[in-house]
Design a protein around this motif. Structure first.
Motif, PDB file in Angstrom:
ATOM      1  N   LEU A  31      39.391  -1.904  69.818  1.00  0.00           N
ATOM      2  CA  LEU A  31      40.443  -2.004  70.819  1.00  0.00           C
ATOM      3  C   LEU A  31      39.848  -2.383  72.177  1.00  0.00           C
ATOM      4  CD1 LEU A  31      43.502  -1.572  70.802  1.00  0.00           C
ATOM      5  CD2 LEU A  31      43.115   0.813  71.450  1.00  0.00           C
ATOM      6  N   GLN A  32      38.764  -1.744  72.553  1.00  0.00           N
ATOM      7  CA  GLN A  32      38.097  -2.088  73.807  1.00  0.00           C
ATOM      8  C   GLN A  32      37.590  -3.522  73.785  1.00  0.00           C
ATOM      9  OE1 GLN A  32      35.100   1.005  73.979  1.00  0.00           O
ATOM     10  NE2 GLN A  32      36.266   2.147  75.514  1.00  0.00           N
ATOM     11  N   GLY A  33      37.062  -3.954  72.634  1.00  0.00           N
ATOM     12  CA  GLY A  33      36.557  -5.316  72.519  1.00  0.00           C
ATOM     13  C   GLY A  33      37.647  -6.346  72.740  1.00  0.00           C
ATOM     14  N   ARG A  44      31.139 -10.192  66.726  1.00  0.00           N
ATOM     15  CA  ARG A  44      29.803 -10.177  67.338  1.00  0.00           C
ATOM     16  C   ARG A  44      29.921 -10.072  68.859  1.00  0.00           C
ATOM     17  NH1 ARG A  44      24.954 -11.258  65.345  1.00  0.00           N
ATOM     18  NH2 ARG A  44      25.908 -11.958  63.393  1.00  0.00           N
ATOM     19  N   ARG A  45      30.805 -10.852  69.446  1.00  0.00           N
ATOM     20  CA  ARG A  45      30.955 -10.818  70.902  1.00  0.00           C
ATOM     21  C   ARG A  45      31.586  -9.510  71.360  1.00  0.00           C
ATOM     22  NH1 ARG A  45      33.677 -15.703  73.553  1.00  0.00           N
ATOM     23  NH2 ARG A  45      32.459 -14.930  75.307  1.00  0.00           N
ATOM     24  N   MET A  46      32.550  -9.006  70.586  1.00  0.00           N
ATOM     25  CA  MET A  46      33.167  -7.731  70.966  1.00  0.00           C
ATOM     26  C   MET A  46      32.156  -6.601  70.879  1.00  0.00           C
ATOM     27  SD  MET A  46      37.126  -7.781  69.604  1.00  0.00           S
ATOM     28  CE  MET A  46      36.744  -7.867  67.863  1.00  0.00           C
ATOM     29  N   ALA A  47      31.338  -6.615  69.834  1.00  0.00           N
ATOM     30  CA  ALA A  47      30.323  -5.571  69.692  1.00  0.00           C
ATOM     31  C   ALA A  47      29.346  -5.593  70.858  1.00  0.00           C
ATOM     32  CB  ALA A  47      29.579  -5.745  68.371  1.00  0.00           C
ATOM     33  N   ALA A  48      28.907  -6.804  71.247  1.00  0.00           N
ATOM     34  CA  ALA A  48      27.965  -6.920  72.355  1.00  0.00           C
ATOM     35  C   ALA A  48      28.598  -6.472  73.664  1.00  0.00           C
ATOM     36  CB  ALA A  48      27.476  -8.371  72.469  1.00  0.00           C
ATOM     37  N   THR A  49      29.875  -6.798  73.871  1.00  0.00           N
ATOM     38  CA  THR A  49      30.557  -6.443  75.116  1.00  0.00           C
ATOM     39  C   THR A  49      30.706  -4.932  75.257  1.00  0.00           C
ATOM     40  OG1 THR A  49      31.797  -8.517  75.148  1.00  0.00           O
ATOM     41  CG2 THR A  49      32.710  -6.686  76.423  1.00  0.00           C
ATOM     42  N   VAL A  50      31.084  -4.271  74.180  1.00  0.00           N
ATOM     43  CA  VAL A  50      31.412  -2.837  74.263  1.00  0.00           C
ATOM     44  C   VAL A  50      30.192  -1.954  74.065  1.00  0.00           C
ATOM     45  CG1 VAL A  50      32.841  -0.985  73.288  1.00  0.00           C
ATOM     46  CG2 VAL A  50      33.767  -3.301  73.476  1.00  0.00           C
ATOM     47  N   PHE A 330      44.303 -11.967  73.691  1.00  0.00           N
ATOM     48  CA  PHE A 330      44.131 -10.706  72.961  1.00  0.00           C
ATOM     49  C   PHE A 330      43.643 -10.891  71.522  1.00  0.00           C
ATOM     50  CE2 PHE A 330      46.899  -9.688  76.463  1.00  0.00           C
ATOM     51  CZ  PHE A 330      46.459  -8.442  76.886  1.00  0.00           C
ATOM     52  N   GLY A 331      43.153 -12.079  71.162  1.00  0.00           N
ATOM     53  CA  GLY A 331      42.481 -12.255  69.878  1.00  0.00           C
ATOM     54  C   GLY A 331      43.384 -12.416  68.669  1.00  0.00           C
ATOM     55  N   LEU A 332      44.664 -12.750  68.871  1.00  0.00           N
ATOM     56  CA  LEU A 332      45.577 -12.881  67.737  1.00  0.00           C
ATOM     57  C   LEU A 332      45.067 -13.867  66.694  1.00  0.00           C
ATOM     58  CD1 LEU A 332      48.517 -12.187  66.646  1.00  0.00           C
ATOM     59  CD2 LEU A 332      49.208 -14.335  67.724  1.00  0.00           C
ATOM     60  N   VAL A 350      45.432  -5.833  67.474  1.00  0.00           N
ATOM     61  CA  VAL A 350      45.836  -6.783  68.512  1.00  0.00           C
ATOM     62  C   VAL A 350      47.125  -6.323  69.179  1.00  0.00           C
ATOM     63  CG1 VAL A 350      46.675  -9.135  68.910  1.00  0.00           C
ATOM     64  CG2 VAL A 350      44.653  -8.764  67.499  1.00  0.00           C
ATOM     65  N   SER A 351      48.072  -5.818  68.381  1.00  0.00           N
ATOM     66  CA  SER A 351      49.330  -5.320  68.936  1.00  0.00           C
ATOM     67  C   SER A 351      49.084  -4.152  69.882  1.00  0.00           C
ATOM     68  CB  SER A 351      50.271  -4.888  67.803  1.00  0.00           C
ATOM     69  OG  SER A 351      50.611  -5.986  66.982  1.00  0.00           O
ATOM     70  N   ALA A 352      48.195  -3.249  69.483  1.00  0.00           N
ATOM     71  CA  ALA A 352      47.884  -2.098  70.334  1.00  0.00           C
ATOM     72  C   ALA A 352      47.221  -2.539  71.636  1.00  0.00           C
ATOM     73  CB  ALA A 352      46.985  -1.120  69.581  1.00  0.00           C
ATOM     74  N   ALA A 353      46.299  -3.504  71.536  1.00  0.00           N
ATOM     75  CA  ALA A 353      45.638  -4.002  72.743  1.00  0.00           C
ATOM     76  C   ALA A 353      46.647  -4.672  73.674  1.00  0.00           C
ATOM     77  CB  ALA A 353      44.527  -4.979  72.362  1.00  0.00           C
ATOM     78  N   TYR A 354      47.533  -5.476  73.101  1.00  0.00           N
ATOM     79  CA  TYR A 354      48.541  -6.149  73.919  1.00  0.00           C
ATOM     80  C   TYR A 354      49.498  -5.141  74.553  1.00  0.00           C
ATOM     81  CZ  TYR A 354      52.266  -9.272  75.374  1.00  0.00           C
ATOM     82  OH  TYR A 354      53.201  -9.941  76.130  1.00  0.00           O
ATOM     83  N   ALA A 355      49.904  -4.138  73.782  1.00  0.00           N
ATOM     84  CA  ALA A 355      50.804  -3.112  74.305  1.00  0.00           C
ATOM     85  C   ALA A 355      50.152  -2.390  75.477  1.00  0.00           C
ATOM     86  CB  ALA A 355      51.181  -2.126  73.204  1.00  0.00           C
TER      87      ALA A 355
END
Length: 364
Positions: A31-33, A44-50, A330-332, A350-355
Motif C-alpha cells: 500500500l505504501q509502495g 522492485r521499485r515499490m520495494a526499494a522505495t519503501v 496508483f498502479g492500476l 490499488v483501490s485502497a491506495a486510491y481511496a
C-alpha cells in the motif's frame, strides 16, 4: 503524498485480521509502495522505495500472487470505511479496460472499443464505486472471463481460476457487485445503482433483477430498447426513443436546458423467479439542436425530479475519471502476474491506495 498515522490505521483496519504477521506487514508495504513510488509501480521499485532494498520485491510479489489471503473481507472493510467517510449518493458501476500483451493473463481477449474505434488485447474489469459527488471511490471488482478460461481445465489451472468462477455476462457480474455491496452495508443503508453499460451488455436483465430485489437504479439504455408488456408482440412494442418523442413531457432544468421524461412500468424478476411490475420513468436531456433526446436512462425512482436524477446519471463519468487517475498515479495498469487471485488482490490494494489518497486529500 503523506503516508503517516492515518495510513497505519487504514492498514491495520484492512489487514489486521490476516492470521500471519508477515501478511499484515507486506500488505502495508504494498500500500505504501503504490502511494509513494513515482512512475511505474513495479514490485522492485515499490520495494526499494519503501524498504530501501530491492530484495524485498520477491516478498511483495509472493504476497500478491501466491500468499493465501482472501480479498473479499479486505474489500468489505474498505467499503465500510469509505462509506463512513463520505456522503454516498450512488453505487456507480464502471467498466475498466486493461490492455495486455500475450494471451495468458486471466480473462485476456480481443475487444473492439467503440469510443476509440479500434480493437485491443485486454482484460475487462467491472468496478463498483461509491459516488460522493467530488469523489468516486472503488471498493469492489469483477473480472470478465471469456468461455475459454473456464472450459479448458489446463487454462483454468494455469491462471489459478477457482471452480466457483464461471464465464458470465457482464450484467451478471454487475448484479454480483450490487449484492456484495448490499451485504457490506451497515444498518441496511443502500444507494441507487447507476451505470452506463450499453456498449458492453444487454441491460434489461440487470434492470429486471434490481427491480425484483427492490433496489433503486438509474441505468442507461439504448434508444431502440423495446418497451411494453408481453401482451404486445416484440415487433409492435414501442422503443424507448419513440415513447419519449411521442409522449414525453418536457421539464425546464435551468440555464436553458430541458429534460424530457415519460412514466412507464418497470418489470422485475425476484430472486425466486417471480415476475413483478412497478412504477418507472424514461428520461433524457433534450437536444434542442437535433430535436431529439440525448442519452436515455431508465429508472425506478419516481419521487425525485428528473433533473436531480440526470445529475446522478453523470456519475459514470466521474468513475471513469477515477479509473484514469488510478492508471496514471496508483498502479492500476502495473500488475505483475498472470493469476486470477493476483489480479483481484492487486485491484484491491490499488483501490485502497486510491481511496486513501483521495479521502486524505479531501480532509481539511
Amino acid at each position: 503524498m503523506a503516508t503517516g498515522r492515518a495510513l497505519d490505521e487504514l492498514s491495520r483496519l484492512l489487514f489486521g485480521h490476516l492470521h500471519r504477521s508477515d501478511q499484515q506487514r507486506w500488505g502495508q508495504v504494498y500500500l505504501q509502495g503504490l502511494l509513494r513510488t513515482h512512475g511505474k509501480k513495479t514490485v522492485r521499485r515499490m520495494a526499494a522505495t519503501v524498504t530501501g532494498s530491492e530484495a524485498a520485491a520477491s516478498s511483495l510479489h509472493q504476497f500478491v500472487n501466491a500468499s493465501p489471503w482472501e480479498w473479499t473481507p479486505v474489500r468489505g472493510r474498505l467499503a465500510r470505511w469509505a462509506a463512513r467517510s463520505l456522503p454516498v449518493r450512488s453505487w456507480t458501476l464502471a467498466p475498466t479496460v486493461l490492455p495486455k500483451r500475450g494471451d495468458h493473463s486471466p480473462g485476456v481477449h480481443q475487444r473492439f472499443l467503440p469510443e476509440s474505434g479500434r480493437t485491443v488485447n485486454c482484460q475487462l474489469g467491472l468496478g463498483l464505486f461509491l459516488n460522493a459527488g467530488q469523489a468516486h471511490i472503488p471498493v469492489d471488482w469483477q473480472l470478465f472471463l471469456p468461455p475459454r478460461f473456464t472450459r479448458d481445465p489446463a487454462v483454468r489451472d494455469r491462471a489459478k481460476i477457482p471452480a466457483t468462477a464461471q464465464a458470465q455476462p457482464l450484467w451478471d457480474h454487475a448484479l454480483h457487485l450490487v449484492q456484495e455491496m448490499t451485504s457490506w452495508t451497515e444498518d441496511g443503508r443502500t444507494a441507487p445503482v447507476v451505470a452506463d453499460l450499453t456498449t458492453l451488455c444487454d441491460i434489461t436483465p440487470l434492470a429486471q433483477r434490481l427491480q425484483g430485489s427492490g433496489h433503486a437504479f438509474v441505468l442507461a439504455i439504448p434508444g431502440q430498447t423495446a418497451l411494453g408488456g408481453p401482451e404486445l408482440p416484440p415487433g409492435e412494442r414501442p422503443s424507448a426513443r419513440a415513447l419519449l418523442l411521442r409522449r414525453g413531457v418536457r421539464h425546464p432544468a435551468g440555464a436553458g436546458r430541458q429534460i424530457i421524461s415519460y412514466e412507464t412500468p418497470v418489470r422485475g424478476v425476484r430472486p425466486s423467479g417471480e415476475h413483478t411490475q412497478g412504477a418507472g420513468r424514461l428520461m433524457a436531456e433534450w437536444d434542442a439542436g437535433t430535436g431529439r433526446p440525448g442519452r436515455i436512462w431508465l429508472t425506478n425512482i419516481t419521487d425525485r425530479h428528473p433533473a436531480e436524477l440526470l445529475e446522478l446519471a453523470r456519475s459514470p463519468r466521474g468513475a471513469q475519471s477515477a479509473v484514469r487517475r488510478m492508471g496514471e498515479d496508483f498502479g492500476l495498469l502495473d500488475f505483475e502476474g498472470r493469476s486470477f487471485p493476483g489480479w483481484h488482490r492487486h485491484m484491491t490494494l490499488v483501490s485502497a491506495a486510491y481511496a486513501y489518497g483521495t479521502l486524505e486529500g479531501m480532509t481539511p
